[in-house]
Design a protein around this motif. Structure first.
Motif: not given
Lengths: 352, 164
Positions: A85-111
């Motif tokens: 997240s330090a190197a790619f903060p916009a990627v982390s922000e995008a990830l955290l803006s998606g879905a819900s915490p439960q879904l983000r705990n399960a969903a994978t990068v490839g998926g």
């Protein structure tokens, strides 16, 4: 849901061999596949659970400064990885803006890369959909299409790709590593999702039996860390897909933009990199007029695919605002409402 | 094809035959193990009523195949209290009236337990609301839920000897 055989292979080679048969599907986090199976959109005869494959859940920094993210790394784990997240903060922000915490705990990068469009007509097995059933026609063309594509669409398909994660990835030149029956190959993330053509609906550019094993970000992608934002306009504050979104990343040399990276989300069947707008900003001062003009350039080929001309104006404004926020600098911490237009009021207005 | 899976549920080791691979973790808990505290709402990952902890992380049990949780450690609402002593999040929900009909409450509480262990929210109500966005409450008890999670967070911080 249809009946299926459940298989848990012990290696990538075993997984690929099992998936080579007709009607097989890879199961990772399951947040998209199981949902599609429940509503009858997909019906694999064989489900191949790849979540335990060794070595696919790692984040490795390579000697050349690039980073390799295993396909089974969970979205939440990647977003919270301090070095990432330090190197790619916009990627982390995008990830955290998606879905819900439960879904983000399960969903994978490839998926996340493999996820299907949320077009209502794709999701309804009784509707006509070229993407689901080639040649069937497209009910979205004359249907509820206010959230559909404004770039890169044809009458064959006007669906959008729903990912937030993929938007900054496309702008940063991410590369996707793939294993399949014919061996290994790599593909640029920006072209992983094929646009529709005259007679084709587009979709993921993987051959039958292929699986994503990793994602790589090149070393130079971290040069934008100081001025990186993702901004996502949605119809409720949280847990909603984007109506339009923008990743804006700048490499600044004093007041001058040395290099810009820009991509738009939810406007096309792929994350939409705006290369011409990037080139326009190179060498410009970070000023409102330059950002507004860059946004106009990014959307200049846009056209409504239905009742959605407003999305072109919205995307122009969201990109202008994302660039303005990026120029102000990456916040020390991802905002309480990641990527939201309701935070970060530092001088940028909703009508940039 | 009958699969057999072994898992730990609320600290108890179980071995369960799975005649149908379509069984979700949610149905496994409710129909096979008899733990009906975990609720089925939308069954599509949109409402959060089925939230449980899988190896300590909150997930939607409805979008998880039972076959894929072989060898994991699952915690449900039934596993939170210690005897008659409620978990601090459970106690805070009662104290702050964090529910009305109660159907979403097990999921809300499991999600809040997951949120607190993630440690991102702190004492910021905005971060707590965002962190609880995967749980829908049809009765709209959201102000009470936010107050309960804030209070539980504060108590947890005090117990750890740090300020939130």
């Amino acid at each position: 849901m249809n009946r299926f055989d459940y298989i848990r292979p012990g290696s990538v080679a075993e997984a690929v061999a099992a998936a080579s048969e007709a009607g097989a599907a890879y199961l990772a986090g399951g947040t998209n596949l199981l949902d599609l199976m429940k509503i009858g959109v997909v019906a694999p005869g064989k489900v191949i659970d790849i979540t335990r494959l060794p070595g696919l859940d790692r984040i490795d920094w390579l000697e050349d400064g690039s980073v390799r993210i295993g396909a089974m790394v969970r979205n939440a784990d990647l977003a919270r990885n301090p070095a990432f997240s330090a190197a790619f903060p916009a990627v982390s922000e995008a990830l955290l803006s998606g879905a819900s915490p439960q879904l983000r705990n399960a969903a994978t990068v490839g998926g996340n890369l493999m996820q299907e469009t949320r077009c209502a007509y794709f999701q309804d097995p009784l509707s006509h959909c070229n993407r689901r059933a080639p040649g069937a026609g497209c009910d979205a063309l004359e249907g509820h299409n206010r959230s559909h594509a404004v770039l890169g669409w044809t009458p064959s398909c006007i669906a959008t790709h729903p990912s937030d994660f993929c938007v900054p990835l496309a702008a940063l030149g991410a590369v996707v590593e793939i294993e399949g029956p014919d061996g290994s190959r790599e593909v640029d993330l920006a072209s992983l999702h094929e646009l529709p053509g005259t007679d084709s609906a587009g979709g993921i550019a993987l051959k039958h039996g292929e699986m994503i094993t990793a994602l790589r970000l090149p070393a130079e992608a971290s040069a934008f860390a100081g001025h990186s934002r993702y901004l996502k306009l949605r119809e409720r504050t949280s847990f909603a897909f984007a109506l339009v979104s923008a990743a804006a990343m700048l490499r600044m040399e004093q007041e001058t933009i040395a290099e810009a990276r820009i991509a738009l989300g939810a406007v096309a069947a792929r994350p939409w990199r705006a290369a011409e707008a990037e080139t326009f900003l190179k060498g410009k001062k970070a000023e409102p007029d330059a950002f507004a003009e860059a946004a106009q350039i990014a959307l200049k080929e846009a056209s409504p695919s239905g009742d959605n001309a407003f999305k072109i104006t919205l995307a122009t404004r969201v990109l202008t605002r994302a660039l303005t926020l990026a120029a102000k600098g990456t916040p020390d911490r991802v905002p309480a409402l990641p990527a939201s237009v309701f935070t970060s009021s530092e001088g940028a207005t909703a009508h940039a | 094809m009958t699969l057999s899976i072994s898992l730990s549920v609320n600290g108890e080791s179980l071995s369960v035959p799975l005649e149908d691979p379509r069984t979700t973790l949610l149905d496994l808990l409710r129909e096979h193990i008899g733990l009906t505290g975990t609720k089925k709402g939308c069954d599509r990952g949109q409402c959060g009523a089925c939230t449980v902890l899988l190896d300590g992380k909150r997930i939607n049990a409805c979008l998880t195949l039972a076959a894929s949780v072989d060898g994991t450690d699952v915690t449900t609402i039934e596993g939170l209290a210690t005897g008659d002593t409620l978990h601090p999040v459970q106690a805070a929900f009662i104290e702050h009236d964090g529910f009305q009909c109660g159907y979403c409450t097990p999921g809300q509480i499991m999600s809040a337990v997951g949120l607190l262990s993630e440690g991102d929210a702190g004492a910021d109500p905005e971060r707590i609301r965002e962190g609880m966005s995967g749980n829908i409450c049809r009765c709209a008890a959201y102000p009470g839920i936010t107050a309960a999670v804030l209070d539980a967070q504060r108590r947890q911080s005090e117990n750890e000897g740090t300020s939130a």
